[in-house]
Design an enzyme around this catalytic site. Structure first.
Site, PDB file in Angstrom:
ATOM      1  CB  CYS A   1      10.136  -2.552  -9.157  1.00  0.00           C
ATOM      2  SG  CYS A   1       9.850  -3.231  -7.412  1.00  0.00           S
TER       3      CYS A   1
ATOM      4  CG  HIS B   1       6.565  -2.654 -11.341  1.00  0.00           C
ATOM      5  ND1 HIS B   1       6.683  -3.869 -11.112  1.00  0.00           N
ATOM      6  CD2 HIS B   1       6.633  -1.831  -9.958  1.00  0.00           C
ATOM      7  CE1 HIS B   1       7.202  -4.054  -9.770  1.00  0.00           C
ATOM      8  NE2 HIS B   1       6.987  -3.062  -9.213  1.00  0.00           N
TER       9      HIS B   1
ATOM     10  CG  ASN C   1       6.192  -5.219  -6.495  1.00  0.00           C
ATOM     11  OD1 ASN C   1       6.722  -5.638  -7.348  1.00  0.00           O
ATOM     12  ND2 ASN C   1       6.242  -4.116  -5.896  1.00  0.00           N
TER      13      ASN C   1
HETATM   14  O1  UT7 Z   1       7.427  -1.853  -6.429  1.00  0.00           O
HETATM   15  C1  UT7 Z   1       8.057  -0.557  -6.346  1.00  0.00           C
HETATM   16  C2  UT7 Z   1       8.353  -0.372  -4.962  1.00  0.00           C
HETATM   17  N1  UT7 Z   1       7.101  -0.192  -4.142  1.00  0.00           N
HETATM   18  C3  UT7 Z   1       5.898   0.266  -4.427  1.00  0.00           C
HETATM   19  O2  UT7 Z   1       5.889   1.143  -5.437  1.00  0.00           O
HETATM   20  C4  UT7 Z   1       5.260   0.350  -3.167  1.00  0.00           C
HETATM   21  C5  UT7 Z   1       4.181   1.569  -3.211  1.00  0.00           C
HETATM   22  N2  UT7 Z   1       3.397   1.857  -2.106  1.00  0.00           N
HETATM   23  C6  UT7 Z   1       2.393   1.144  -2.082  1.00  0.00           C
HETATM   24  O3  UT7 Z   1       1.893   0.213  -2.722  1.00  0.00           O
HETATM   25  C7  UT7 Z   1       1.589   1.422  -0.605  1.00  0.00           C
HETATM   26  O4  UT7 Z   1       1.997   2.507   0.032  1.00  0.00           O
HETATM   27  C8  UT7 Z   1       1.327   0.211   0.213  1.00  0.00           C
HETATM   28  C9  UT7 Z   1       0.563  -0.704  -0.222  1.00  0.00           C
HETATM   29  C10 UT7 Z   1       2.754  -0.460   0.772  1.00  0.00           C
HETATM   30  C11 UT7 Z   1       0.751   0.866   1.661  1.00  0.00           C
HETATM   31  O5  UT7 Z   1      -0.357   1.281   1.394  1.00  0.00           O
HETATM   32  P1  UT7 Z   1      -0.863   2.679   1.915  1.00  0.00           P
HETATM   33  O6  UT7 Z   1      -2.190   2.878   1.535  1.00  0.00           O
HETATM   34  O7  UT7 Z   1       0.068   3.726   1.121  1.00  0.00           O
HETATM   35  O8  UT7 Z   1      -0.799   2.750   3.399  1.00  0.00           O
HETATM   36  P2  UT7 Z   1       0.184   3.330   4.745  1.00  0.00           P
HETATM   37  O9  UT7 Z   1       1.474   3.048   4.204  1.00  0.00           O
HETATM   38  O10 UT7 Z   1       0.005   4.996   4.377  1.00  0.00           O
HETATM   39  O11 UT7 Z   1      -0.254   2.719   5.953  1.00  0.00           O
HETATM   40  C12 UT7 Z   1      -1.734   2.996   6.374  1.00  0.00           C
HETATM   41  C13 UT7 Z   1      -2.030   2.030   7.514  1.00  0.00           C
HETATM   42  C14 UT7 Z   1      -0.852   2.084   8.560  1.00  0.00           C
HETATM   43  O12 UT7 Z   1      -1.351   2.064   9.873  1.00  0.00           O
HETATM   44  P3  UT7 Z   1      -1.489   3.268  10.673  1.00  0.00           P
HETATM   45  O13 UT7 Z   1      -0.180   4.113  10.772  1.00  0.00           O
HETATM   46  O14 UT7 Z   1      -2.378   4.291  10.232  1.00  0.00           O
HETATM   47  O15 UT7 Z   1      -2.152   2.965  11.933  1.00  0.00           O
HETATM   48  C15 UT7 Z   1      -0.028   1.024   8.135  1.00  0.00           C
HETATM   49  O16 UT7 Z   1       0.599   0.209   9.359  1.00  0.00           O
HETATM   50  O17 UT7 Z   1      -1.993   0.833   7.072  1.00  0.00           O
HETATM   51  C16 UT7 Z   1      -1.112  -0.065   7.845  1.00  0.00           C
HETATM   52  N3  UT7 Z   1      -0.923  -1.379   6.868  1.00  0.00           N
HETATM   53  C17 UT7 Z   1      -1.600  -2.251   7.164  1.00  0.00           C
HETATM   54  N4  UT7 Z   1      -2.735  -2.703   7.670  1.00  0.00           N
HETATM   55  C18 UT7 Z   1      -3.079  -4.002   7.523  1.00  0.00           C
HETATM   56  C19 UT7 Z   1       0.278  -1.525   6.363  1.00  0.00           C
HETATM   57  N5  UT7 Z   1       0.256  -2.660   5.632  1.00  0.00           N
HETATM   58  C20 UT7 Z   1      -0.732  -3.261   6.245  1.00  0.00           C
HETATM   59  C21 UT7 Z   1      -1.310  -4.539   6.310  1.00  0.00           C
HETATM   60  N6  UT7 Z   1      -2.508  -4.894   6.602  1.00  0.00           N
HETATM   61  N7  UT7 Z   1      -0.805  -5.507   5.101  1.00  0.00           N
END
Ligand code: UT7
Length: 335
Positions: A116, A255, A285
């Site tokens: 990225c 980004h 993204n």
């Molecule tokens: O481009 C450069 C590289 N990438 C990034 O910069 C990505 C940076 N990170 C993010 O954008 C966020 O961390 C995400 C969007 C990937 C995830 O959001 P989050 O608020 O950090 O969620 P999390 O990973 O802490 O997950 C919270 C919950 C989890 O469930 P449990 O374990 O609490 O039951 C995930 O499994 O949300 C769940 N989850 C989803 N639920 C519904 C993760 N993705 C999804 C989804 N729909 N698409």
């Protein structure tokens, strides 16, 4: 790393291209345990584009590159730098094929890989080619068929990433003219290598031992924490090297990883919401393509206008990050 040169790289053209197929949150709801509400509120994304079978990174790159060359008022460039995470093949680089298809056979052409942060790394590469006199005009393209790395069953990545391409042309010029890249900051931390990776397909593990190892794996929450801290620090250094206060930033072009990351960054830098560029809602993204796509859309809409002080920043797998400053020049948008 810092950048200083009496022979500056000056932005003189830009263009972008998105594949026509759109994937909505409702489409994802049909196959994954997710919801429109979760995706919108946690990421800011409503739709993203996907390449159709048979379409690859080079195809996107050629479309965006053509527009950027036209926008620059010249069909020419003496180097093509392609920032991508999804080269058409593991070997050779994709840039020479793109250059040939743009009618630029014979010029220097190579890929840059910084996920990225690829566009900012590519910007530094292009600025270096210009500064050293290796090239007078560089076509820099960020292009990704990122969906080809995505496990269709992984809701945490399938909801986020999209495909697309953006391109800019940089020419040799004066450091004081509008469009000159004024400062550039790059950084990396390989200790975070496994926070975002595709385990198989490379030299360490050529053949996938299990189905999932050929797809992208991402520990999103950990990356989120690093993203804001490193981009904010890189922007502060780039501003200082440009002789700017953070309050001088007219437009923050970050980004597009997650709307919450961009907003937290804007808050950290004190850039008001109206100064923060954003298109994540309709493209998701797009990794290396994210920043040039955003620049092109903002230039077309007039959100970016001549004389604005622009801060570009990006962060991603590697880990790798960077920031760059310029004063926005007058640029033609090619439809
Ligand atoms: O481009 C450069 C590289 N990438 C990034 O910069 C990505 C940076 N990170 C993010 O954008 C966020 O961390 C995400 C969007 C990937 C995830 O959001 P989050 O608020 O950090 O969620 P999390 O990973 O802490 O997950 C919270 C919950 C989890 O469930 P449990 O374990 O609490 O039951 C995930 O499994 O949300 C769940 N989850 C989803 N639920 C519904 C993760 N993705 C999804 C989804 N729909 N698409």
């Amino acid at each position: 790393m810092t950048y200083r040169s009496p022979r500056a790289a000056v932005l003189t053209g830009l263009g972008s291209w998105l594949p026509p197929d759109t994937v909505t949150n409702a489409d994802l709801e049909a196959t994954l345990d997710t919801s429109d509400e979760w995706i919108r509120s946690r990421t800011g994304i409503a739709t993203r584009r996907r390449v159709s079978p048979g379409v690859s990174t080079s195809d996107l790159a050629v479309e965006a590159g053509l527009k950027a060359l036209k926008s620059s008022g010249s069909g020419g460039a003496d180097a093509v730098v392609l920032a991508t995470t999804t080269p058409d093949e593991l070997c050779p680089a994709t840039a020479p094929d793109v250059a040939s298809r743009l009618g630029l056979s014979g010029v220097a052409a190579f890929d840059v890989s910084a996920v990225c942060a690829g566009f900012v790394y590519g910007l530094a590469t292009a600025a270096g080619l210009v500064a050293t006199g290796v090239a007078d005009r560089v076509l820099l393209i960020g292009a990704e068929a990122f969906s080809t790395l995505i496990d269709p069953g992984d809701r945490s990545t399938a909801a986020i990433f999209g495909d697309g391409a953006g391109a800019v042309v940089l020419r040799a010029g004066d450091p004081d003219e509008p469009g000159a890249i004024i400062s550039l900051v790059l950084g990396s931390d390989g200790g975070g290598n496994d926070l975002l990776n595709v385990p198989a397909g490379g030299a360490r593990r050529r053949v996938p031992t299990e189905e999932h190892s050929r797809y992208l794996r991402m520990q999103g929450r950990e990356i989120f924490r690093f993203a804001v801290r490193h981009m904010a620090a890189a922007c502060a250094t780039a501003a200082e090297q440009a002789g700017w206060q953070l309050s001088d930033i007219d437009r923050l072009v970050a980004h597009q990883a997650n709307a919450r990351i961009s907003n937290a960054l804007g808050d950290a830098l004190g850039v008001p919401p109206e100064g923060r560029a954003s298109n994540i809602e309709h493209v998701g993204n797009t990794a290396s393509a994210s920043v040039p796509l955003l620049l092109d859309e903002d230039n077309a809409s007039g959100a970016l206008s001549e004389g604005q002080r622009v801060m570009i920043t990006a962060f991603g797998g590697g880990l790798a990050w960077g920031a760059a400053t310029l004063v926005w020049p007058s640029l033609t948008t090619v439809a």
